[in-house]
Design a protein around this motif. Structure first.
Motif, PDB file in Angstrom:
ATOM      1  N   ASP A 193       0.906  -0.998  -0.046  1.00 55.57           N
ATOM      2  CA  ASP A 193       0.112   0.145  -0.049  1.00 55.57           C
ATOM      3  C   ASP A 193       0.899   1.229   0.066  1.00 55.57           C
ATOM      4  O   ASP A 193       2.083   1.037   0.095  1.00 55.57           O
ATOM      5  N   ALA A 194       0.330   2.238  -0.137  1.00 51.47           N
ATOM      6  CA  ALA A 194       1.079   3.477  -0.257  1.00 51.47           C
ATOM      7  C   ALA A 194       1.807   4.027   0.843  1.00 51.47           C
ATOM      8  O   ALA A 194       3.192   4.229   0.632  1.00 51.47           O
ATOM      9  N   ARG A 195       1.503   3.888   2.084  1.00 49.31           N
ATOM     10  CA  ARG A 195       2.387   4.181   3.183  1.00 49.31           C
ATOM     11  C   ARG A 195       3.496   3.142   3.410  1.00 49.31           C
ATOM     12  O   ARG A 195       4.652   3.591   3.763  1.00 49.31           O
ATOM     13  N   GLU A 196       3.287   1.684   2.879  1.00 46.74           N
ATOM     14  CA  GLU A 196       4.159   0.886   2.909  1.00 46.74           C
ATOM     15  C   GLU A 196       5.412   1.105   2.035  1.00 46.74           C
ATOM     16  O   GLU A 196       6.515   1.164   2.190  1.00 46.74           O
ATOM     17  N   GLN A 197       5.142   1.566   0.863  1.00 46.21           N
ATOM     18  CA  GLN A 197       6.121   1.943  -0.160  1.00 46.21           C
ATOM     19  C   GLN A 197       6.614   3.181   0.119  1.00 46.21           C
ATOM     20  O   GLN A 197       7.815   3.316  -0.018  1.00 46.21           O
ATOM     21  N   ASN A 219      17.817   6.277   2.994  1.00 41.89           N
ATOM     22  CA  ASN A 219      18.541   6.091   4.165  1.00 41.89           C
ATOM     23  C   ASN A 219      18.401   6.816   5.263  1.00 41.89           C
ATOM     24  O   ASN A 219      19.176   7.183   6.281  1.00 41.89           O
ATOM     25  N   LEU A 220      17.073   6.888   5.640  1.00 46.37           N
ATOM     26  CA  LEU A 220      16.447   7.621   6.972  1.00 46.37           C
ATOM     27  C   LEU A 220      16.481   6.639   8.157  1.00 46.37           C
ATOM     28  O   LEU A 220      16.099   5.573   7.663  1.00 46.37           O
ATOM     29  N   THR A 221      16.673   6.751   9.084  1.00 39.56           N
ATOM     30  CA  THR A 221      16.354   6.173  10.362  1.00 39.56           C
ATOM     31  C   THR A 221      14.818   5.805  10.633  1.00 39.56           C
ATOM     32  O   THR A 221      13.926   6.751   9.941  1.00 39.56           O
ATOM     33  N   GLN A 222      14.511   4.811  11.363  1.00 39.35           N
ATOM     34  CA  GLN A 222      13.087   4.687  11.838  1.00 39.35           C
ATOM     35  C   GLN A 222      12.595   5.971  12.460  1.00 39.35           C
ATOM     36  O   GLN A 222      11.370   6.412  12.323  1.00 39.35           O
ATOM     37  N   SER A 223      13.349   6.704  13.483  1.00 47.39           N
ATOM     38  CA  SER A 223      12.714   7.836  13.980  1.00 47.39           C
ATOM     39  C   SER A 223      12.645   8.883  13.120  1.00 47.39           C
ATOM     40  O   SER A 223      11.567   9.781  13.234  1.00 47.39           O
ATOM     41  N   GLN A 224      13.566   9.182  12.120  1.00 49.64           N
ATOM     42  CA  GLN A 224      13.265  10.090  11.002  1.00 49.64           C
ATOM     43  C   GLN A 224      12.193   9.817  10.057  1.00 49.64           C
ATOM     44  O   GLN A 224      11.606  10.679   9.946  1.00 49.64           O
ATOM     45  N   ILE A 225      12.122   8.600   9.881  1.00 50.19           N
ATOM     46  CA  ILE A 225      10.654   8.315   9.222  1.00 50.19           C
ATOM     47  C   ILE A 225       9.519   8.503   9.956  1.00 50.19           C
ATOM     48  O   ILE A 225       8.462   9.247   9.375  1.00 50.19           O
ATOM     49  N   ALA A 226       9.738   8.357  11.337  1.00 45.72           N
ATOM     50  CA  ALA A 226       8.460   8.603  12.232  1.00 45.72           C
ATOM     51  C   ALA A 226       8.202  10.063  12.152  1.00 45.72           C
ATOM     52  O   ALA A 226       6.770  10.415  12.251  1.00 45.72           O
ATOM     53  N   ASP A 227       9.262  10.804  12.101  1.00 50.58           N
ATOM     54  CA  ASP A 227       8.748  12.132  12.189  1.00 50.58           C
ATOM     55  C   ASP A 227       8.121  12.606  10.844  1.00 50.58           C
ATOM     56  O   ASP A 227       7.387  13.561  11.140  1.00 50.58           O
ATOM     57  N   GLN A 228       8.644  12.077   9.945  1.00 55.60           N
ATOM     58  CA  GLN A 228       8.083  12.620   8.523  1.00 55.60           C
ATOM     59  C   GLN A 228       6.642  11.947   8.318  1.00 55.60           C
ATOM     60  O   GLN A 228       5.695  12.817   7.510  1.00 55.60           O
ATOM     61  N   ILE A 229       6.381  11.057   8.830  1.00 54.31           N
ATOM     62  CA  ILE A 229       4.952  10.345   8.531  1.00 54.31           C
ATOM     63  C   ILE A 229       3.957  10.690   9.536  1.00 54.31           C
ATOM     64  O   ILE A 229       2.950  10.823   9.469  1.00 54.31           O
ATOM     65  N   SER A 250       8.634   0.670  12.894  1.00 56.28           N
ATOM     66  CA  SER A 250       9.092  -0.888  12.905  1.00 56.28           C
ATOM     67  C   SER A 250       8.347  -1.850  12.497  1.00 56.28           C
ATOM     68  O   SER A 250       8.690  -2.753  11.674  1.00 56.28           O
ATOM     69  N   ARG A 251       7.005  -1.952  12.967  1.00 57.01           N
ATOM     70  CA  ARG A 251       6.127  -2.785  12.718  1.00 57.01           C
ATOM     71  C   ARG A 251       5.494  -2.783  11.248  1.00 57.01           C
ATOM     72  O   ARG A 251       5.488  -3.881  10.482  1.00 57.01           O
ATOM     73  N   LEU A 252       5.263  -1.538  10.793  1.00 57.51           N
ATOM     74  CA  LEU A 252       5.020  -1.397   9.158  1.00 57.51           C
ATOM     75  C   LEU A 252       6.061  -1.707   8.298  1.00 57.51           C
ATOM     76  O   LEU A 252       6.014  -2.718   7.470  1.00 57.51           O
ATOM     77  N   LEU A 253       7.460  -1.761   8.746  1.00 53.70           N
ATOM     78  CA  LEU A 253       8.556  -2.003   7.814  1.00 53.70           C
ATOM     79  C   LEU A 253       8.663  -3.458   7.943  1.00 53.70           C
ATOM     80  O   LEU A 253       8.973  -4.199   6.632  1.00 53.70           O
ATOM     81  N   THR A 254       8.570  -4.057   8.939  1.00 51.70           N
ATOM     82  CA  THR A 254       8.667  -5.451   9.134  1.00 51.70           C
ATOM     83  C   THR A 254       7.509  -6.103   8.356  1.00 51.70           C
ATOM     84  O   THR A 254       7.818  -7.197   7.406  1.00 51.70           O
ATOM     85  N   LYS A 255       6.476  -5.621   8.459  1.00 49.50           N
ATOM     86  CA  LYS A 255       5.188  -6.227   7.658  1.00 49.50           C
ATOM     87  C   LYS A 255       5.553  -6.104   6.067  1.00 49.50           C
ATOM     88  O   LYS A 255       5.201  -6.953   5.395  1.00 49.50           O
ATOM     89  N   ALA A 256       6.122  -5.088   5.695  1.00 46.70           N
ATOM     90  CA  ALA A 256       6.123  -4.550   4.348  1.00 46.70           C
ATOM     91  C   ALA A 256       7.379  -5.696   3.625  1.00 46.70           C
ATOM     92  O   ALA A 256       7.256  -6.165   2.602  1.00 46.70           O
ATOM     93  N   LEU A 257       8.367  -5.943   4.584  1.00 45.27           N
ATOM     94  CA  LEU A 257       9.509  -6.860   4.179  1.00 45.27           C
ATOM     95  C   LEU A 257       9.225  -7.995   4.079  1.00 45.27           C
ATOM     96  O   LEU A 257       9.421  -8.884   2.967  1.00 45.27           O
ATOM     97  N   VAL A 258       8.130  -8.579   5.124  1.00 40.76           N
ATOM     98  CA  VAL A 258       7.608  -9.818   4.889  1.00 40.76           C
ATOM     99  C   VAL A 258       6.597 -10.110   3.272  1.00 40.76           C
ATOM    100  O   VAL A 258       7.011 -10.944   2.819  1.00 40.76           O
ATOM    101  N   LYS A 259       6.108  -9.021   3.197  1.00 46.62           N
ATOM    102  CA  LYS A 259       5.265  -9.131   1.917  1.00 46.62           C
ATOM    103  C   LYS A 259       6.135  -9.004   0.581  1.00 46.62           C
ATOM    104  O   LYS A 259       5.908  -9.813  -0.406  1.00 46.62           O
ATOM    105  N   LEU A 260       7.094  -8.291   0.789  1.00 48.17           N
ATOM    106  CA  LEU A 260       7.990  -8.202  -0.554  1.00 48.17           C
ATOM    107  C   LEU A 260       8.931  -9.709  -0.542  1.00 48.17           C
ATOM    108  O   LEU A 260       9.034 -10.068  -1.758  1.00 48.17           O
ATOM    109  N   ARG A 261       9.349 -10.348   0.586  1.00 47.07           N
ATOM    110  CA  ARG A 261       9.865 -11.698   0.205  1.00 47.07           C
ATOM    111  C   ARG A 261       8.894 -12.607  -0.312  1.00 47.07           C
ATOM    112  O   ARG A 261       9.153 -13.502  -1.063  1.00 47.07           O
TER     113      ARG A 261
END
Length: 271
Positions: free
Chosen positions: A219-223, A233-243, A251-262
């Motif tokens: 989905d758009a947010r995962e992308q 090359n942003l850290t998870q904290s930097q991504i959290a501030d942006q979103i 962290s949870r959304l990133l993990t879920k997205a990577l599982v989908k990609l695999r």
């Protein structure tokens, strides 16, 4: 998170095959439980009681041998559990000592595996979550007659699907494999030899060809999170501030997205 402890079995209770030795051990624990804590004879009686019940501790330790830990270490751990059981046993509750000692010793051994055998240190919450997911997977496979889905496990454990995915991702830290591991019967090649170097342009072309369609399945947010993390090359904290969400949620959304990609790619590009 509740961890199931093995219940005493008939085999466990009959570990001390010598009837007289078993009776003597039972008499010692009863006498120790009845002796006042300030009695000067208590220390010597305690030592004799622990020694009398050592066969039970050794038997339970050997049950878990062959799982990557030295038997001597497991015996030492079982002895710690035995000592705890001897010191905490209350005969007034009407439970025989073996029925109390066995889950105490087994629990100590399981804690040893939980705390000492991870290749990469992860939070205890994830260690316990891995155990719960593993037990749920076994139970549901038997109950459903198929491999359970993430949703099945989440419902069974009463947690979210994201938490299940987080636990599965954390489980990858339980075991690691050396790059020097020999391949084949002759041992002429090692695992590290199979890893592509920077000049492997074919692998890069294959990666790009499969990555695009796989990203389109998110989905758009995962992308956006994947793009910010691996391309920005942003850290998870930097991504959290942006979103505008928490770092843990990222962290949870990133993990879920990577599982989908695999699941949509033939190569694992995110290890």
């Amino acid at each position: 998170m509740t961890i199931t402890i093995a219940q005493p079995t008939t085999t466990d209770r009959e570990t001390m095959t010598d009837g007289r030795a078993a009776d003597a051990a039972a008499d010692l624990i009863v006498a120790l439980a009845a002796m006042p804590s300030d009695d000067p004879r208590r220390a010597a009686l305690r030592d004799r009681t622990i020694e009398a019940w050592l066969p039970l501790a050794r038997h339970l330790a050997k049950r878990y041998s062959g799982r990557g830990e030295l038997t001597d270490d497991l015996v030492q751990t079982a002895m710690v559990g035995l000592i705890k059981a001897v010191d905490r046993f209350d005969a007034s509750r009407g439970v025989d000592f073996s029925g109390y000692a066995i889950p105490t010793i087994v629990g100590e051994i399981k804690r040893h595996f939980r705390d000492r055998t991870w290749s990469i240190r992860v939070p205890r919450r994830l260690q316990e979550l891995r155990l719960a997911i593993s037990e749920a997977n076994s139970t549901l496979t038997h109950k459903l007659g198929r491999s359970p889905l993430v949703a099945d496990i989440a419902t069974y454990l009463g947690i979210t699907e994201e938490e299940v995915l987080e636990g599965l991702e954390g489980a990858r830290a339980y075991n690691t494999t050396s790059l020097s591991t020999p391949l084949g019967t002759d041992g002429s090649a090692e695992l590290g030899d199979t890893i592509s170097d920077d000049t492997d342009e074919y692998a890069e072309v294959e990666l790009r060809a499969t990555l695009g369609p796989a990203l389109a399945m998110l989905d758009a947010r995962e992308q956006r999170i994947i793009t910010l993390r691996f391309y920005g090359n942003l850290t998870q904290s930097q991504i959290a501030d942006q979103i505008g969400i928490s770092q843990m949620h990222v962290s949870r959304l990133l993990t879920k997205a990577l599982v989908k990609l695999r699941g949509h790619m033939d190569v694992d590009a995110f290890n």
